[in-house]
Design a protein around this motif. Structure first.
Motif, PDB file in Angstrom:
ATOM      1  N   ARG A  35       0.822  -1.211   0.000  1.00 34.09           N
ATOM      2  CA  ARG A  35       0.000   0.000   0.000  1.00 34.09           C
ATOM      3  C   ARG A  35       0.857   1.263   0.000  1.00 34.09           C
ATOM      4  N   SER A  41       2.241   7.828  -1.699  1.00 31.94           N
ATOM      5  CA  SER A  41       1.216   7.279  -0.817  1.00 31.94           C
ATOM      6  C   SER A  41       1.638   7.362   0.648  1.00 31.94           C
ATOM      7  N   ALA A  45      -0.091   9.730   3.740  1.00 33.02           N
ATOM      8  CA  ALA A  45      -0.477   9.152   5.031  1.00 33.02           C
ATOM      9  C   ALA A  45       0.168   9.911   6.184  1.00 33.02           C
ATOM     10  N   LYS A  48      -1.524  13.364   6.615  1.00 34.53           N
ATOM     11  CA  LYS A  48      -2.857  13.220   7.203  1.00 34.53           C
ATOM     12  C   LYS A  48      -2.766  12.859   8.686  1.00 34.53           C
ATOM     13  N   LEU A 270      -3.044   0.090  11.143  1.00 31.00           N
ATOM     14  CA  LEU A 270      -4.051   1.050  10.683  1.00 31.00           C
ATOM     15  C   LEU A 270      -4.532   0.732   9.275  1.00 31.00           C
ATOM     16  N   ASP A 271      -5.832   0.683   9.113  1.00 31.38           N
ATOM     17  CA  ASP A 271      -6.414   0.555   7.777  1.00 31.38           C
ATOM     18  C   ASP A 271      -6.722   1.924   7.192  1.00 31.38           C
ATOM     19  N   ASP A 272      -7.224   2.815   8.013  1.00 36.84           N
ATOM     20  CA  ASP A 272      -7.527   4.186   7.617  1.00 36.84           C
ATOM     21  C   ASP A 272      -6.780   5.107   8.568  1.00 36.84           C
ATOM     22  N   LYS A 275      -8.564   8.421  10.001  1.00 38.22           N
ATOM     23  CA  LYS A 275      -9.773   8.100  10.752  1.00 38.22           C
ATOM     24  C   LYS A 275      -9.442   7.456  12.089  1.00 38.22           C
ATOM     25  N   GLU A 276      -8.538   6.481  12.083  1.00 36.09           N
ATOM     26  CA  GLU A 276      -8.219   5.752  13.314  1.00 36.09           C
ATOM     27  C   GLU A 276      -7.391   6.594  14.278  1.00 36.09           C
TER      28      GLU A 276
END
Length: 286
Positions: A35, A41, A45, A48, A270-272, A275-276
Motif C-alpha cells: 500500500r 502514498s 499518510a 494526514k 491502521l487501515d484508515d 480516521k483511526e
C-alpha cells in the motif's frame, strides 16, 4: 547549536513496520508494504496523520521514508529511530550498524558476551562511541526543522540493559541532546524502568509494549504496570493491539488508564490512518 527540547508527544505514529518485523501476520505486513510502496502514498499518510493530531512520527532513516518526505513541501515533526538496525545486519555479529568497527574480520558477539557475563566495563563507553556516529550521520539526512529527537532501538537499548551499563545511557543522552528529545525503545520495559531510578538516569521517554493481553510486556504484565505507576520517566506505550488480538482504541484506552504518558500506533495496525488516529485523539479527550 543546542536544540530547545520540546514536550514529549502523547500521540505518535511509527512507520518501522515498513522494514522491521512487528507482531502482525506476514500477509498483513506485505499488504501494508504494498500500500505504501510509492513515496507519494506514504507522504500522504504522514501528512494526514499529523493533520488529525499525531504530534510526532517515529521514522527509521531509510530511503523509503526520505523519499516520501521529499515529496512534501512542509516539515513534519520527526523522532528518528536510530541507529538503524536492519534484520539482515543484526547485533549478533560484528560489524553491525550499531557496532560497526570497520573490521570486516571481526566475529565478536555481544549477545554471547552478555550471556556469558563477559561484557567488559569499558563496553559502555565503547558501545556509545560506536552508536553516536551512526546517530549523527542518520539524523543529518533529515531536515533540522523537522527533527524533534531520537529514539534508540530496542536491539541496542536491551544490549546495554542486559550488561547493566548505566554509562551507556548517560553518554547517549548527553551526546544526543543536540537533536532534541532522547528516548529509548525496549522489549524489556519492566526491567528498564526498574534500573533507571537507581542509576539516576532520566531519558525524556522510554517506549515499550503496553496492551490488555500483556503481549510483549516483559518480564510480565503485572511487573510492567507496577513500574509504570511508580516511575518518574515518561512511558510511551506501543504494540497496543497485542498482535491483532484487540482493537487499536481498546489498546490505547488500556494503556492510558494504566498511566502511560503517550501512545504510539504502528502503521501496520491502521487501515484508515487519519480516521483511526482521529479516534485516538477523541478517546484521549473523552
Amino acid at each position: 547549536m543546542r536544540r530547545i527540547v520540546s514536550e514529549v508527544p502523547r500521540l505518535l505514529l511509527a512507520v518501522s513496520s515498513l522494514d522491521q518485523p512487528v507482531r502482525a501476520t506476514r500477509d498483513r505486513q506485505l499488504e501494508v508494504a504494498s500500500r505504501f510502496k510509492e513515496p507519494e502514498s506514504l507522504a500522504v499518510a504522514l501528512v494526514k496523520a499529523v493533520g488529525v493530531g499525531a504530534q510526532a512520527l517515529v521514522v527509521p532513516p531509510t530511503n523509503d521514508v526520505r523519499e516520501a518526505l521529499a515529496e512534501l513541501h512542509k516539515d513534519l515533526p520527526l523522532i528518528v529511530r536510530t541507529p538503524h538496525t536492519p534484520v539482515a545486519a543484526d547485533l549478533r555479529r560484528a560489524p553491525a550498524p550499531a557496532l560497526d568497527s570497520g573490521d570486516e574480520s571481526s566475529s565478536w558477539s555481544p549477545a554471547r558476551a552478555v550471556a556469558r557475563n563477559l561484557l567488559p566495563m569499558g563496553m559502555a563507553a565503547d558501545l556509545a562511541s560506536r552508536v553516536m556516529p551512526r546517530i549523527e550521520r542518520e539524523c543529518s539526512t533529515f531536515s533540522a526543522k523537522s527533527l524533534r529527537g531520537v529514539m534508540v532501538p530496542a536491539a541496542v537499548t536491551d544490549l546495554a540493559l542486559a550488561a547493566n551499563q548505566s554509562r551507556f545511557f548517560e553518554r547517549v543522552i548527553k551526546a544526543a541532546r543536540r537533536f532534541g528529545l532522547v528516548g529509548f525503545e525496549t522489549r524489556n520495559l519492566g526491567h528498564l524502568l526498574l534500573r533507571l531510578g537507581p542509576w539516576g538516569v532520566a531519558p525524556d521517554f522510554v517506549m515499550g509494549p503496553v496492551n490488555p493481553r500483556g503481549v510483549g510486556m516483559m518480564p510480565d504484565a503485572e511487573h510492567v504496570l507496577n513500574e509504570i505507576r511508580t516511575t518518574t520517566v515518561k512511558v510511551i506505550g506501543c504494540e497496543l493491539r497485542a498482535g491483532g488480538m484487540v482493537t487499536l482504541e481498546e489498546g490505547a484506552r488500556f494503556a492510558r488508564q494504566r498511566g502511560v504518558w503517550g501512545v504510539c500506533a504502528e502503521l501496520v495496525d491502521l487501515d484508515d490512518v487519519p480516521k483511526e488516529l482521529k479516534a485516538l485523539v477523541a478517546g484521549k479527550a473523552a
